[in-house]
Each structure stands twice: as C-alpha cells, then as structure tokens.
Scaffold this active site. Structure first.
Site: not given
Ligand SMILES: CC(C)(COP(=O)(O)OP(=O)(O)OC[C@H]1O[C@@H](n2cnc3c(N)ncnc32)[C@H](O)[C@@H]1OP(=O)(O)O)[C@@H](O)C(=O)NCCC(=O)NCCS
Length: 153
Positions: A71, A75, A85, A107, A112, A119-120, A134
């Site tokens: 679970y 993140l 990435g 969840h 968001n 995630y998708e 929440y």
């Molecule tokens: C969500 C989060 C963890 C993504 O982290 P990240 O290191 O930027 O993600 P990655 O670079 O590994 O992204 C991989 C892919 O996911 C998708 N993606 C990630 N962030 C995205 C965004 N802001 N908008 C659209 N697609 C996104 C893209 O397809 C991306 O690939 P690409 O950059 O080649 O297009 C980060 O934005 C974050 O910490 N947000 C705040 C906390 C949060 O919401 N955590 C999850 C809660 S459950």
C-alpha cells in the site's frame, strides 16, 4: 541520484518535503508521518542527490482479504526534481521492496490530476471511489496495479 532505505536521520527532511508537496488537508501530522515511516511493515525508498533529499516513497506491506499487498502511503518528489522520471524510479524501487505482494494499491485525491496521470502512465488501474477519504468533500480514487509476487525480491 542514489536510492537507499530510511534512516531515522531522514525524518525531518521528509517531513519538510511533505509540507512542500501537499496542502494542509492532505498532509500527515509529524507523529503519524514518523509512525508510517518507522512501522515494521514499512518499506521506505529515499532518493538523494549529493546528500540532499530529492524524493521518497513509503509503502506498507499488508494483508488484505488473504492477499499480500503493498500500500502506497505517500510519494513525494521535490519540485526541482519533477518530470525527470524520479517518481517512476521510486515506484520501481518500491515494487522491488514489496516482496511477495500480489498488488500495489493506493488512494489519490480525485482532484490530483498530476498524480492520477502519473499513476495511470505507470499501469495503475482505477478500482473505485472512496467518498470523503480525505475529509468532507475530499474523495479519493483507489488505484491498483498487479505485481508478480515471484519477481519482487
Ligand atoms: C506526482 C509526482 C510524485 C510525480 O513525480 P515526478 O518525479 O515528476 O514523475 P515522473 O517524472 O516520474 O513522471 C513520469 C510520468 O508520469 C506523468 N506525469 C508526472 N507528472 C505529471 C504532471 N504534472 N502532469 C502530467 N503528467 C505527469 C508523465 O507521463 C511523466 O512522464 P513524462 O514526463 O515523460 O511525460 C510529483 O508531481 C509530486 O511529488 N507531486 C506532489 C505530491 C503528490 O501528489 N504525490 C502523489 C500523491 S498520491
């Protein structure tokens, strides 16, 4: 970028990063964050660049209806490190740490959109909605990804 597991000295930087990543209604309190990170069932992956925390993921290994699942508690990626990435690598490391688990579950707030896209893209599928997960008016989608328990190590 280097990846390693949690040490108690990581906690303050993790808590500070969580404050940057989430608005107050979605944040953990200091005590619950420490409990989640230090639980026996927790697997924490820390990403750091030159000794500075760039991101982390906490998963809990749990049993749900007779199945071992991983679970995703939280993140977090620092804004300067996004879209490189890093979260994908953290989730990959978390999968590797999810020994014997048949699925990964989480969840995510229905609003968001960034995280939902993320995630998708990683292959998670939406299972159902939990209303007010929440708090009042703040629903969550539950997402699930099948893991191969034989491959986790
Ligand atoms: C969500 C989060 C963890 C993504 O982290 P990240 O290191 O930027 O993600 P990655 O670079 O590994 O992204 C991989 C892919 O996911 C998708 N993606 C990630 N962030 C995205 C965004 N802001 N908008 C659209 N697609 C996104 C893209 O397809 C991306 O690939 P690409 O950059 O080649 O297009 C980060 O934005 C974050 O910490 N947000 C705040 C906390 C949060 O919401 N955590 C999850 C809660 S459950």
């Amino acid at each position: 970028m280097s990846f390693r597991s949690y040490a108690p000295g990581d906690f303050e930087a993790m808590f500070a990063l969580d404050e940057v990543c989430f608005t107050p209604e979605f944040r953990f309190s200091r005590s619950s964050m420490r409990r989640f990170a230090e639980a026996r069932r927790a697997r924490v992956v820390i990403a750091e660049a030159e000794g500075v925390l760039a991101g982390f993921v906490i998963v809990h290994l749990e049993k749900m209806g007779g199945t071992n699942v991983s679970y995703v508690v939280t993140l977090d990626v620092a804004p300067d490190w996004r879209r490189l990435g890093l979260a994908a690598r953290l989730m990959h490391e978390a999968e590797l740490a999810s020994t014997g688990c048949a699925a990964m579950l989480l969840h995510v707030f229905t609003g968001n959109e960034d995280a939902i896209r993320f995630y998708e893209r990683l292959g998670f599928e939406r299972s159902h909605t939990e209303e007010a997960f929440y708090g009042e008016g703040l629903d969550a989608f539950v997402y699930r990804k099948r893991l191969d328990p034989a491959q986790a190590s």
